[in-house]
Motif scaffolding. Structure first.
Motif, PDB file in Angstrom:
ATOM      1  N   TYR A 149       8.796 -39.685  86.388  1.00 12.18           N
ATOM      2  CA  TYR A 149       8.816 -38.452  87.175  1.00 12.18           C
ATOM      3  C   TYR A 149       9.905 -37.497  86.711  1.00 12.18           C
ATOM      4  O   TYR A 149       9.741 -36.270  86.788  1.00 12.18           O
ATOM      5  CB  TYR A 149       8.998 -38.788  88.658  1.00 12.18           C
ATOM      6  CG  TYR A 149       7.804 -39.485  89.254  1.00 12.18           C
ATOM      7  CD1 TYR A 149       6.736 -38.761  89.771  1.00 12.18           C
ATOM      8  CD2 TYR A 149       7.728 -40.877  89.293  1.00 12.18           C
ATOM      9  CE1 TYR A 149       5.636 -39.395  90.316  1.00 12.18           C
ATOM     10  CE2 TYR A 149       6.633 -41.528  89.832  1.00 12.18           C
ATOM     11  CZ  TYR A 149       5.588 -40.775  90.340  1.00 12.18           C
ATOM     12  OH  TYR A 149       4.488 -41.419  90.874  1.00 12.18           O
ATOM     13  N   ASP A 150      11.036 -38.020  86.235  1.00 15.22           N
ATOM     14  CA  ASP A 150      12.094 -37.146  85.729  1.00 15.22           C
ATOM     15  C   ASP A 150      11.656 -36.443  84.453  1.00 15.22           C
ATOM     16  O   ASP A 150      11.970 -35.265  84.248  1.00 15.22           O
ATOM     17  CB  ASP A 150      13.364 -37.967  85.473  1.00 15.22           C
ATOM     18  CG  ASP A 150      14.077 -38.344  86.761  1.00 15.22           C
ATOM     19  OD1 ASP A 150      14.452 -37.425  87.510  1.00 15.22           O
ATOM     20  OD2 ASP A 150      14.238 -39.540  87.027  1.00 15.22           O
ATOM     21  N   LEU A 153       9.329 -33.738  85.526  1.00 18.20           N
ATOM     22  CA  LEU A 153      10.042 -32.625  86.167  1.00 18.20           C
ATOM     23  C   LEU A 153      10.766 -31.763  85.147  1.00 18.20           C
ATOM     24  O   LEU A 153      10.954 -30.568  85.368  1.00 18.20           O
ATOM     25  CB  LEU A 153      11.041 -33.190  87.190  1.00 18.20           C
ATOM     26  CG  LEU A 153      11.666 -32.196  88.178  1.00 18.20           C
ATOM     27  CD1 LEU A 153      10.584 -31.459  88.952  1.00 18.20           C
ATOM     28  CD2 LEU A 153      12.592 -32.936  89.140  1.00 18.20           C
ATOM     29  N   GLU A 259      10.861 -36.178  93.618  1.00 21.51           N
ATOM     30  CA  GLU A 259      10.459 -35.526  92.371  1.00 21.51           C
ATOM     31  C   GLU A 259       9.021 -35.030  92.450  1.00 21.51           C
ATOM     32  O   GLU A 259       8.710 -33.923  91.996  1.00 21.51           O
ATOM     33  CB  GLU A 259      10.617 -36.495  91.191  1.00 21.51           C
ATOM     34  CG  GLU A 259      12.060 -36.769  90.797  1.00 21.51           C
ATOM     35  CD  GLU A 259      12.742 -37.746  91.738  1.00 21.51           C
ATOM     36  OE1 GLU A 259      12.058 -38.271  92.655  1.00 21.51           O
ATOM     37  OE2 GLU A 259      13.943 -37.997  91.571  1.00 21.51           O
ATOM     38  N   LEU A 263       7.505 -31.132  92.097  1.00 20.52           N
ATOM     39  CA  LEU A 263       6.404 -30.772  91.202  1.00 20.52           C
ATOM     40  C   LEU A 263       5.287 -30.054  91.956  1.00 20.52           C
ATOM     41  O   LEU A 263       4.750 -29.045  91.485  1.00 20.52           O
ATOM     42  CB  LEU A 263       5.860 -32.025  90.520  1.00 20.52           C
ATOM     43  CG  LEU A 263       6.779 -32.721  89.516  1.00 20.52           C
ATOM     44  CD1 LEU A 263       6.175 -34.054  89.084  1.00 20.52           C
ATOM     45  CD2 LEU A 263       7.022 -31.840  88.311  1.00 20.52           C
ATOM     46  N   THR A 301      13.846 -24.643  88.331  1.00 20.90           N
ATOM     47  CA  THR A 301      13.513 -26.056  88.543  1.00 20.90           C
ATOM     48  C   THR A 301      13.922 -26.908  87.349  1.00 20.90           C
ATOM     49  O   THR A 301      14.504 -27.992  87.511  1.00 20.90           O
ATOM     50  CB  THR A 301      12.004 -26.211  88.787  1.00 20.90           C
ATOM     51  OG1 THR A 301      11.607 -25.384  89.879  1.00 20.90           O
ATOM     52  CG2 THR A 301      11.659 -27.656  89.117  1.00 20.90           C
ATOM     53  N   THR A 302      13.628 -26.415  86.144  1.00 24.51           N
ATOM     54  CA  THR A 302      13.996 -27.170  84.944  1.00 24.51           C
ATOM     55  C   THR A 302      15.508 -27.258  84.783  1.00 24.51           C
ATOM     56  O   THR A 302      16.043 -28.312  84.407  1.00 24.51           O
ATOM     57  CB  THR A 302      13.369 -26.509  83.700  1.00 24.51           C
ATOM     58  OG1 THR A 302      11.943 -26.563  83.811  1.00 24.51           O
ATOM     59  CG2 THR A 302      13.785 -27.233  82.431  1.00 24.51           C
ATOM     60  N   GLU A 305      16.907 -29.967  87.052  1.00 22.90           N
ATOM     61  CA  GLU A 305      16.724 -31.304  86.486  1.00 22.90           C
ATOM     62  C   GLU A 305      17.641 -31.520  85.291  1.00 22.90           C
ATOM     63  O   GLU A 305      18.221 -32.607  85.125  1.00 22.90           O
ATOM     64  CB  GLU A 305      15.259 -31.495  86.075  1.00 22.90           C
ATOM     65  CG  GLU A 305      14.954 -32.823  85.390  1.00 22.90           C
ATOM     66  CD  GLU A 305      15.096 -34.013  86.317  1.00 22.90           C
ATOM     67  OE1 GLU A 305      15.200 -35.136  85.795  1.00 22.90           O
ATOM     68  OE2 GLU A 305      15.108 -33.817  87.552  1.00 22.90           O
TER      69      GLU A 305
END
Length: 474
Positions: A149-150, A153, A259, A263, A301-302, A305
């Motif tokens: 999921y990371d 993301l 996560e 998304l 969002t990026t 993360e």
């Protein structure tokens, strides 16, 4: 064990019944709405005739070709190709759009834009079934889900932003340039995936050989230490039970909800902006404002993360290394790869799976994890396109339902068979070779269709130069 076995058979039985019911409903809807669709087509064509010729929007000049849905050799051949394309495409993590679009245009008889819309529907159906299957699966060697999921993301927001940019450039660039780019990209990805598969195959051969040697040594030691066989067997059984208990995790525990929620939130926001953009005047201030609003959502969002990865609060665990902190240049490179993948996908009218699948494998991600994560990311972009195409009425619903059912069934069958093959052969490189085959076939089919389309435009003496973004309506 018997209880678990009965539960599994019960789940499989229910899934089979639901699938059969879905197929029957699709066929019924197709037959019941057939006449309605023909009336809609005729009325749409009549409306098209009344369009002002001074309007330069593509929406006004677009005339779709929707063949009548009736049982015959076209449906049979198209269903077989669609089934195989979805099975191989979902296993490789690329969706199968490079096979669906030529099948829908050359065999079924749809125009290019309608074929692309139905292809997105099929990709969404196959990807949804694959995600449902993978939600219960664990990483083959690590204590984590098979979906990273990371990693999703980090790439998904940049991919969606890149697709929006690529779609805009798709309008500007001429067909001959897009066809040439498509052939070059697919051939390059095919060769890269093939060599990566060969390299992985050799590594697996060495690992399997060492494992067999260890088994022989253990058997020799057991024979020599006959006085303590029970202790060794007990240790082996406890180790096996530990591995089994580690992998037996419920679906609820196997999902990283935070996560996944991020998304989905990004998907909803970008979809709302895309829908709103369709109801604005092309290249107006509001149009550009809605376009530019995608940048803070996706980049923010990026960056969120990436900062967590840089500080060591999160990690791309599927790489299998012990790296706790990521360097700035690594994160910039990954984000750049994500946006380039989206731009290429938008340019060629494809999802990001054709780029992300080989990219993840090239980054050292396990093939099964690369396929599962790429499919998750691809599902968001494909489903967004489906919603937009539905609002624009770009595909006949009965046809879409039928082929979605085909793609969904093929995805489940493909995932099950490949899992069995990997378990028997002990080689996850099978996925890479399937990916290579899918990319190669897609390159031949899409390249052939693109060249044929260019030849037709040359014969009709149509304009093949660069276009203008502000005279186009999606």
């Amino acid at each position: 064990m018997a209880v678990h076995g009965s539960k599994r058979w019960a789940v499989k039985w229910v899934a089979e019944k639901v699938l059969v019911a879905f197929l029957l409903v699709s066929v019924y809807v197709a037959s019941s709405q057939q006449n309605t669709d023909q009336k809609t087509i005729s009325s749409a064509s009549n409306e098209t005739k009344g369009v002002d010729t001074k309007a330069h929007h593509a929406e006004g000049f677009y005339k779709h070709t929707w063949p009548e849905m009736k049982f015959g050799w076209k449906i049979i051949v198209g269903s077989i190709i669609g089934f195989l394309g979805s099975a191989f495409g979902t296993v490789g993590g690329v969706g199968g759009g490079g096979i669906f679009v030529p099948m829908l245009t050359l065999i079924i008889g749809f125009d290019a834009r309608s074929a692309t819309a139905i292809s997105k529907c099929m990709i969404t159906g196959g990807a949804g079934a694959t995600i449902f299957y993978n939600l219960k699966q664990r990483h083959p060697t690590l204590d984590m889900p098979v979906i990273d999921y990371d990693l999703a993301l980090l790439f998904q927001p940049m991919l969606m932003l890149g697709i929006s940019i690529g779609v805009a450039f798709n309008v500007i660039f001429p067909d001959w340039m897009l066809t040439a780019l498509l052939i070059v990209v697919f051939i390059g990805l095919s060769f890269n995936a093939f060599f990566k598969g060969v390299k992985t195959w050799k590594k697996e051969t060495i690992v399997n050989k060492e494992a067999r040697q260890n088994v022989r040594l253990n058997d020799t030691e057991r024979t020599g230490n006959a006085a303590h066989p029970q202790t060794e067997e007990t240790a082996n059984e406890s180790h096996t039970n530990t591995n089994q208990s580690r992998k037996k995790v419920s679906v609820i525990e196997n999902i990283y909800w935070k996560e996944l929620g991020i998304l989905v939130s990004v998907w909803i926001l970008i979809l709302a902006l895309q829908i709103g953009k369709n109801y604005t005047t092309n290249c107006s201030a509001l149009y550009w404002a809605l376009n530019l609003l995608q940048v803070p959502i996706t980049v923010g969002t990026t960056v969120y993360e990436a900062v967590l990865l840089y500080k060591g609060k999160r990690k791309i665990a599927s790489k299998g290394d012990q790296q706790t902190r990521w360097r700035v240049h690594q994160l910039i490179l990954y984000c750049t790869c994500g946006i380039i993948a989206g731009i290429i996908g938008g340019l060629l009218g494809l999802g990001g799976g054709f780029i992300l699948g080989p990219l993840f494998i090239g980054l050292g991600i396990h093939p099964q994890v690369a396929s599962a994560t790429s499919t998750l990311v691809m599902a968001f972009s494909a489903s967004m396109a489906v919603v937009e195409y539905y609002l624009l009425k770009r595909f006949p619903v009965p046809y879409a339902l039928y082929f979605v059912a085909i793609a969904t069934a093929a995805a489940l069958v493909g995932q099950h068979l490949v899992r069995k093959a990997i378990a028997i052969l002990g080689r996850a490189s099978v996925i890479i070779f399937i990916l290579t085959l899918t990319l190669s076939v897609s390159a031949v089919l899409l390249g052939g269709v693109g060249i044929a389309h260019m030849i037709q435009k040359i014969e009709n003496k149509e304009y093949m130069g660069f276009g203008d973004l502000c005279t186009y309506r999606k």
